[in-house]
Write a protein that holds these residues in place. Structure first.
Motif, PDB file in Angstrom:
ATOM      1  N   VAL A  15       2.257   5.107  -5.924  1.00 43.60           N
ATOM      2  CA  VAL A  15       1.853   5.872  -5.007  1.00 43.60           C
ATOM      3  C   VAL A  15       2.455   7.649  -5.395  1.00 43.60           C
ATOM      4  CG1 VAL A  15       1.621   6.728  -2.666  1.00 43.60           C
ATOM      5  CG2 VAL A  15       0.859   4.361  -3.437  1.00 43.60           C
TER       6      VAL A  15
ATOM      7  N   MET B  28       3.975   6.368   3.001  1.00 39.64           N
ATOM      8  CA  MET B  28       3.171   5.168   2.533  1.00 39.64           C
ATOM      9  C   MET B  28       3.925   4.087   2.145  1.00 39.64           C
ATOM     10  SD  MET B  28       0.164   6.941   0.460  1.00 39.64           S
ATOM     11  CE  MET B  28      -0.313   8.704   0.645  1.00 39.64           C
ATOM     12  N   TRP B  32       3.003   0.587   4.002  1.00 38.73           N
ATOM     13  CA  TRP B  32       2.673  -0.562   3.182  1.00 38.73           C
ATOM     14  C   TRP B  32       3.422  -1.775   3.470  1.00 38.73           C
ATOM     15  CZ3 TRP B  32      -1.256  -1.229  -0.170  1.00 38.73           C
ATOM     16  CH2 TRP B  32      -1.061  -2.258  -1.027  1.00 38.73           C
ATOM     17  N   ILE B  96      -4.199   3.773   1.127  1.00 35.90           N
ATOM     18  CA  ILE B  96      -3.027   3.722   0.052  1.00 35.90           C
ATOM     19  C   ILE B  96      -3.454   2.617  -0.999  1.00 35.90           C
ATOM     20  CG2 ILE B  96      -0.653   2.621   0.249  1.00 35.90           C
ATOM     21  CD1 ILE B  96      -0.449   3.619   3.271  1.00 35.90           C
ATOM     22  N   ARG B 100      -2.518   3.674  -4.745  1.00 34.56           N
ATOM     23  CA  ARG B 100      -1.805   2.895  -5.667  1.00 34.56           C
ATOM     24  C   ARG B 100      -2.535   2.430  -6.832  1.00 34.56           C
ATOM     25  NH1 ARG B 100       2.362  -0.690  -5.395  1.00 34.56           N
ATOM     26  NH2 ARG B 100       2.253  -2.520  -6.479  1.00 34.56           N
TER      27      ARG B 100
END
Lengths: 124, 124
Positions: A15, B28, B32, B96, B100
């Motif tokens: 990311v 993030m 996550w 996300i 990713r």
DNA sequence: CTGGATCCGATTTGATACTG
DNA sequence: CAGTATCAAATCGGATCCAG
């Protein structure tokens, strides 16, 4: 999560790597405008509100160096330079659309009414 | 593109708004980790490499204030604080994942071999 | 018209010390 | 264990000037 080096910078995850390529305030707006048209420097400058000369040139340089946009210089006076998107840049467009849709959803979630947006524009 | 104000800051498009909520180096990665588990401050700190105390607390504060995570304090000594993701945060998880996946694709495109990643970790 | 270079203020972040 | 405060370093971005 893995971590790795790229251009002497340490990244902690995919990311972060992606956002370093196409993130920041201006890169996505630039790519977005080039998604289906070739544009000259001055056209981009006029079309992207508030961007400064320095930021537009520096962001275009980075996008070019990393293969997201292509720069074509015409040997004329005065100079003419055209920017176009590359296949790598086109792949980013798909993600940008996803982020954009999420952003629109988030704006609603936060109670930001799109109908009020244009009014506020006058105050800026 | 429309532009609008939120918290006295001017945004030029939905992408910028979204990235200001969940962007940056750490938000993030934090979300996550919370996507399917409740975690204490110290657990997050241990699990996210290189994050400093200051950044973890400040980013958790912002995520909490904007409704992406929930903070639960237990009145015990020593203190115990648990962080969990909210429905709003869960919606971010979907994006996300998209970022990713794009990042992983981009890494391949740039010739960053995942098999080499773990080796480089030793040098950091 | 396009773009590089410089100066400088603003913002961000890391390191450290301190608290209940 | 979790969090706050402070200071300094680093980075970022805007304004400006010069150049082909």
């Amino acid at each position: 999560m893995p971590e790795f080096l790229y251009n002497n910078k340490l990244y902690y995850n995919p990311v972060e790597f992606a956002m370093d390529r196409i993130g920041g305030t201006w890169k996505m707006p630039i790519l977005w405008r080039l998604k289906d048209q070739v544009m000259r420097y001055g056209e981009l400058k006029k079309d992207i509100p508030h961007i400064t000369h320095k930021m537009l040139t520096s962001q275009l340089r980075e996008l070019e160096e990393e293969g997201f946009v292509k720069r074509k210089v015409y040997a004329v006076v005065p100079p003419k330079v055209e920017y176009s998107i590359t296949p790598r840049g086109q792949k980013a467009i798909v993600l940008i659309e996803a982020i954009r849709n999420y952003g629109l959803h988030l704006m609603k979630d936060f109670g930001i009414d799109e109908s009020k947006v244009r009014q506020q524009k006058k105050n800026s």
